[in-house]
Enzyme design. Structure first.
Site, mmCIF file in Angstrom:
data_model
loop_
_atom_site.group_PDB
_atom_site.id
_atom_site.type_symbol
_atom_site.label_atom_id
_atom_site.label_comp_id
_atom_site.label_asym_id
_atom_site.label_seq_id
_atom_site.Cartn_x
_atom_site.Cartn_y
_atom_site.Cartn_z
ATOM 1 N N PRO A 1 -0.929 -4.355 11.765
ATOM 2 C CA PRO A 1 -0.094 -3.311 11.175
ATOM 3 C C PRO A 1 -0.547 -3.022 9.743
ATOM 4 C CG PRO A 1 1.164 -5.352 11.433
ATOM 5 C CD PRO A 1 -0.153 -5.564 12.103
ATOM 6 N N ALA B 1 1.475 -3.772 5.544
ATOM 7 C CA ALA B 1 2.530 -4.745 5.826
ATOM 8 C C ALA B 1 2.217 -6.104 5.194
ATOM 9 C CB ALA B 1 2.697 -4.891 7.334
ATOM 10 N N GLY C 1 -3.172 -8.000 5.620
ATOM 11 C CA GLY C 1 -4.616 -7.980 5.381
ATOM 12 C C GLY C 1 -5.366 -6.919 6.166
ATOM 13 N N SER D 1 -6.349 -3.925 5.200
ATOM 14 C CA SER D 1 -7.443 -3.272 4.461
ATOM 15 C C SER D 1 -8.607 -4.246 4.281
ATOM 16 C CB SER D 1 -6.959 -2.698 3.131
ATOM 17 O OG SER D 1 -6.631 -3.708 2.223
ATOM 18 N N ALA E 1 -9.485 -6.631 6.380
ATOM 19 C CA ALA E 1 -10.181 -6.735 7.671
ATOM 20 C C ALA E 1 -11.064 -5.506 7.895
ATOM 21 C CB ALA E 1 -9.167 -6.886 8.801
ATOM 22 N N ASP F 1 -7.689 -12.250 0.612
ATOM 23 C CA ASP F 1 -7.676 -11.589 1.924
ATOM 24 C C ASP F 1 -9.078 -11.423 2.505
ATOM 25 O OD1 ASP F 1 -5.038 -11.411 1.186
ATOM 26 O OD2 ASP F 1 -4.794 -9.312 1.765
HETATM 27 O O1 PMV Z 1 1.218 -8.791 0.125
HETATM 28 P P1 PMV Z 1 -0.160 -9.351 0.050
HETATM 29 O O2 PMV Z 1 -0.599 -9.988 1.293
HETATM 30 O O3 PMV Z 1 -1.133 -8.399 -0.543
HETATM 31 O O4 PMV Z 1 -0.099 -10.612 -0.921
HETATM 32 C C1 PMV Z 1 0.055 -10.558 -2.282
HETATM 33 C C2 PMV Z 1 -0.052 -11.937 -2.830
HETATM 34 C C3 PMV Z 1 0.380 -12.065 -4.270
HETATM 35 O O5 PMV Z 1 0.289 -13.426 -4.605
HETATM 36 C C4 PMV Z 1 1.794 -11.605 -4.464
HETATM 37 C C5 PMV Z 1 -0.513 -11.244 -5.190
HETATM 38 C C6 PMV Z 1 -1.923 -11.742 -5.339
HETATM 39 O O6 PMV Z 1 -2.770 -10.939 -5.763
HETATM 40 O O7 PMV Z 1 -2.211 -12.911 -5.096
#
Ligand code: PMV
Length: 309
Positions: free
Chosen positions: A79, A82, A85, A87, A89, A130
């Protein structure tokens, strides 16, 4: 040339990672596939549209592709927007497919680095989390320092910031992701937490405590102690709520999941987006999440990172 890369969830440590604490994420068995072929059109396309309209792929092409136009098609099970990850991937799979089409070998570390450069260029700020977990697959711990109790994968540096990426060896377990349907903007949530951390010293203690929970949680998962790992996830969630990134919708899904799971928490930035539950009853937990208004995804640890077919 077809390449595939997985999405991810954060198991422990989001937000605290911004302040130097460790963060544990895992790849999930929802993937994005990208096919690339040389094309006769006058410009590169993504799913039939000009590649210029897709900032991630446009940037990846700028870094990796010096040849003529290419025709790119994408297909994703992840999805979007959300916090799973999607973008990363897309970037990782595109980078791998373009690298291979250009005649070079695909190495996960190289793809993780290029993927991070692309995300950084597009988003302004980004952590290499990510793109690293999508390239490597399995689970990773992102730390401020290199450590010797985990397998070290690579080190990434950008604008004076340094991240050390390590492999985490976990057994298989079931996670149900509950998507609120609301978009949580990562930059907004990070700014909100920063404001609290700068003003109130107790929030700095909260951040430190999340760091400790992340350490303990990674150990519990590695040992297959799901009961303990779940309890730590719920504790991590309650601390994230103190940092102000919980929402009534997320809390509703967490409450719904708890009776049938070992523990549940927000995953990612919060303010919308997704929660996760560690469970041995994925069907029941998914049903409870759906009854509470969420969209449930039953996922597993995906050991396979990026690959090219
Ligand atoms: O929502 P996501 O998966 O992009 O995670 C953000 C994770 C944070 O710790 C809130 C921000 C970061 O850059 O690490």
């Amino acid at each position: 040339m077809m390449a595939s890369a997985p999405g991810k969830i954060i198991l422990f440590g989001e937000h605290a990672v911004v302040y130097g604490e460790p963060c544990v994420s895992m790849a999930v068995n929802l993937r994005t596939k990208v096919s690339v072929q040389k094309s006769n059109y006058f410009e590169s396309t993504v799913d039939g549209y000009s590649a210029y309209r897709q900032p991630h792929i446009r940037t990846a092409l700028g870094i990796l592709w010096k040849d003529g136009p290419v025709e790119i098609t994408t297909k994703s099970e992840i999805p979007s927007a959300a916090g799973m990850g999607s973008s990363a991937a897309l970037v990782v799979a595109s980078a791998a497919a373009l690298t291979k089409l250009g005649g070079s070998e695909v190495f996960e570390e190289q793809i993780a680095r290029t993927g991070f450069e692309v995300e950084y260029a597009v988003q302004g700020t980004a952590s290499p989390n990510d793109t690293s977990v999508s390239s490597h697959g399995s689970a990773i711990m992102l730390c401020k320092n290199k450590r010797d109790d985990l397998k070290f994968l690579w080190e990434i540096e950008k604008n004076g910031k340094r991240w050390f990426v390590h492999h985490c060896e976990f057994p298989d377990f079931n996670v149900v992701v509950g998507y609120t349907g609301a978009r949580g903007r990562t930059s907004e949530q990070v700014a909100k937490v920063k404001n609290l951390v700068e003003r109130y010293s107790f929030t700095r203690d909260v951040v430190k405590e999340i760091g400790q929970i992340t350490e303990e949680g990674a150990k519990a998962l590695a040992a297959g102690d799901l009961k303990k790992a779940g309890a730590l996830m719920t504790k991590n969630h309650n601390l994230l709520a103190i940092l102000g990134v919980d929402t009534p919708e997320l809390q509703k899904l967490v409450n719904a999941a708890l009776p049938t799971s070992y523990g549940a928490k927000i995953t990612g930035a919060g303010g919308g987006g997704c929660m996760i539950a560690l469970t041995e009853n994925p069907d029941e937990t998914a049903k409870a999440i759906e009854s509470a208004g969420g969209k449930a995804y039953k996922v597993k640890l995906e050991r396979r990172g990026v690959y090219v077919e």
